[in-house]
Design a protein around this motif. Structure first.
Motif, mmCIF file in Angstrom:
data_model
loop_
_atom_site.group_PDB
_atom_site.id
_atom_site.type_symbol
_atom_site.label_atom_id
_atom_site.label_comp_id
_atom_site.label_asym_id
_atom_site.label_seq_id
_atom_site.Cartn_x
_atom_site.Cartn_y
_atom_site.Cartn_z
ATOM 1 N N VAL A 159 -6.852 5.726 -2.563
ATOM 2 C CA VAL A 159 -8.018 5.165 -1.884
ATOM 3 C C VAL A 159 -8.433 3.856 -2.358
ATOM 4 N N GLY A 160 -8.237 3.395 -3.418
ATOM 5 C CA GLY A 160 -8.690 2.024 -3.817
ATOM 6 C C GLY A 160 -7.621 1.114 -3.028
ATOM 7 N N ALA A 161 -6.318 1.321 -3.020
ATOM 8 C CA ALA A 161 -5.523 0.549 -2.169
ATOM 9 C C ALA A 161 -5.919 0.452 -0.578
ATOM 10 N N LEU A 162 -6.381 1.630 -0.136
ATOM 11 C CA LEU A 162 -6.692 1.557 1.098
ATOM 12 C C LEU A 162 -8.060 0.579 1.270
ATOM 13 N N ALA A 163 -8.903 1.030 0.522
ATOM 14 C CA ALA A 163 -10.209 0.055 0.517
ATOM 15 C C ALA A 163 -9.922 -1.306 0.393
ATOM 16 N N ASN A 169 -8.662 18.013 -1.826
ATOM 17 C CA ASN A 169 -8.761 17.118 -3.106
ATOM 18 C C ASN A 169 -9.304 15.814 -2.661
ATOM 19 N N PHE A 170 -8.553 15.185 -1.652
ATOM 20 C CA PHE A 170 -8.946 13.662 -1.134
ATOM 21 C C PHE A 170 -10.399 13.946 -0.694
ATOM 22 N N VAL A 171 -10.804 14.904 -0.026
ATOM 23 C CA VAL A 171 -12.369 15.016 0.231
ATOM 24 C C VAL A 171 -13.327 15.254 -0.724
ATOM 25 N N ASN A 172 -12.825 16.153 -1.900
ATOM 26 C CA ASN A 172 -13.539 16.270 -3.056
ATOM 27 C C ASN A 172 -13.632 15.149 -3.829
ATOM 28 N N MET A 173 -12.830 14.147 -3.819
ATOM 29 C CA MET A 173 -12.734 13.027 -4.527
ATOM 30 C C MET A 173 -13.920 11.911 -4.008
ATOM 31 N N LEU A 174 -13.645 11.615 -2.625
ATOM 32 C CA LEU A 174 -14.321 10.863 -1.938
ATOM 33 C C LEU A 174 -15.938 11.232 -1.482
ATOM 34 N N SER A 175 -16.226 12.329 -1.219
ATOM 35 C CA SER A 175 -17.327 12.670 -1.058
ATOM 36 C C SER A 175 -18.575 12.547 -1.811
ATOM 37 N N MET A 213 0.837 -1.289 -0.003
ATOM 38 C CA MET A 213 0.021 0.015 0.002
ATOM 39 C C MET A 213 0.867 1.263 0.065
ATOM 40 N N GLN A 214 0.584 2.239 -0.805
ATOM 41 C CA GLN A 214 1.201 3.366 -0.877
ATOM 42 C C GLN A 214 0.730 4.419 0.314
ATOM 43 N N ASP A 215 1.622 4.912 1.191
ATOM 44 C CA ASP A 215 1.087 6.040 2.275
ATOM 45 C C ASP A 215 1.101 7.438 1.401
ATOM 46 N N PHE A 216 0.427 8.244 2.571
ATOM 47 C CA PHE A 216 0.564 9.621 1.832
ATOM 48 C C PHE A 216 1.782 10.248 1.538
ATOM 49 N N ASN A 217 2.857 9.954 2.232
ATOM 50 C CA ASN A 217 3.962 10.645 2.027
ATOM 51 C C ASN A 217 4.755 10.345 0.725
ATOM 52 N N SER A 218 4.526 8.738 0.183
ATOM 53 C CA SER A 218 4.925 8.399 -0.988
ATOM 54 C C SER A 218 4.055 8.906 -2.016
ATOM 55 N N TYR A 219 2.702 9.154 -1.831
ATOM 56 C CA TYR A 219 1.717 9.942 -2.791
ATOM 57 C C TYR A 219 2.105 11.430 -3.045
ATOM 58 N N VAL A 220 2.386 11.977 -1.896
ATOM 59 C CA VAL A 220 2.736 13.301 -2.242
ATOM 60 C C VAL A 220 4.313 13.664 -2.877
ATOM 61 N N ASN A 221 5.149 12.843 -2.550
ATOM 62 C CA ASN A 221 6.558 12.896 -3.265
ATOM 63 C C ASN A 221 6.409 12.402 -4.606
ATOM 64 N N SER A 222 5.285 11.796 -5.267
ATOM 65 C CA SER A 222 5.222 11.193 -6.508
ATOM 66 C C SER A 222 4.696 12.171 -7.373
ATOM 67 N N GLN A 223 4.005 13.182 -6.738
ATOM 68 C CA GLN A 223 3.114 13.869 -7.526
ATOM 69 C C GLN A 223 3.861 15.189 -8.225
ATOM 70 N N GLY A 233 -10.333 16.297 -12.851
ATOM 71 C CA GLY A 233 -9.502 17.144 -12.181
ATOM 72 C C GLY A 233 -8.892 16.666 -11.039
ATOM 73 N N MET A 234 -8.938 15.433 -10.949
ATOM 74 C CA MET A 234 -8.324 14.690 -9.708
ATOM 75 C C MET A 234 -7.218 13.843 -10.149
ATOM 76 N N ASP A 235 -6.373 13.630 -9.234
ATOM 77 C CA ASP A 235 -4.954 13.116 -9.615
ATOM 78 C C ASP A 235 -5.538 11.351 -9.590
ATOM 79 N N LYS A 236 -4.805 10.761 -10.619
ATOM 80 C CA LYS A 236 -5.244 9.281 -10.738
ATOM 81 C C LYS A 236 -4.483 8.657 -9.474
ATOM 82 N N ASN A 237 -3.173 9.047 -9.145
ATOM 83 C CA ASN A 237 -2.590 8.340 -8.076
ATOM 84 C C ASN A 237 -3.285 8.576 -6.658
ATOM 85 N N LEU A 238 -4.261 9.500 -6.582
ATOM 86 C CA LEU A 238 -4.629 9.602 -5.331
ATOM 87 C C LEU A 238 -6.048 8.821 -5.287
ATOM 88 N N TYR A 239 -6.536 8.602 -6.457
ATOM 89 C CA TYR A 239 -7.632 7.539 -6.617
ATOM 90 C C TYR A 239 -7.199 6.348 -6.388
#
Length: 96
Positions: free
Chosen positions: A30-34, A69-75, A1-11, A21-27
């Motif tokens: 979320v999928g990995a966490l789910a 961005n996370f909230v906007n994607m998930l809500s 699973m990718q953590d937020f730190n890895s996600y942010v650094n990869s962006q 308008g949302m980043d595919k890696n953020l999506y």
């Protein structure tokens, strides 16, 4: 699973998904966490997301904009009660 730190650094330098308008890696994060918490309780999933985001905020690798961005994607996938909980958690994280 990718953590937020890895996600942010990869962006840095990555493009946004033009459809929403949302980043595919953020999506994908979320999928990995789910997937990791499939069959687990809602509270376990919320706790895991919160702890990862808290670590990112404390390390300075997660910004309030990224939380938004996370909230906007998930809500859109949540009912009103869960949206309120998500907004409350996001506001708490932004204060860290």
């Amino acid at each position: 699973m990718q953590d937020f730190n890895s996600y942010v650094n990869s962006q840095k330098g990555k493009e946004k998904n033009s459809a929403n308008g949302m980043d595919k890696n953020l999506y994908n994060l979320v999928g990995a966490l789910a997937g990791k918490f499939d069959g687990k309780s809602q509270s376990e999933l919320i706790k895991a997301i919160y702890e990862e985001a808290k670590k990112g905020k404390q390390k300075g690798t997660l910004t309030n904009s990224e939380i938004d961005n996370f909230v906007n994607m998930l809500s859109p996938m949540l009912d009103d009660k869960k949206k309120k909980m998500l907004y409350k958690i996001a506001e708490e994280l932004k204060k860290i």
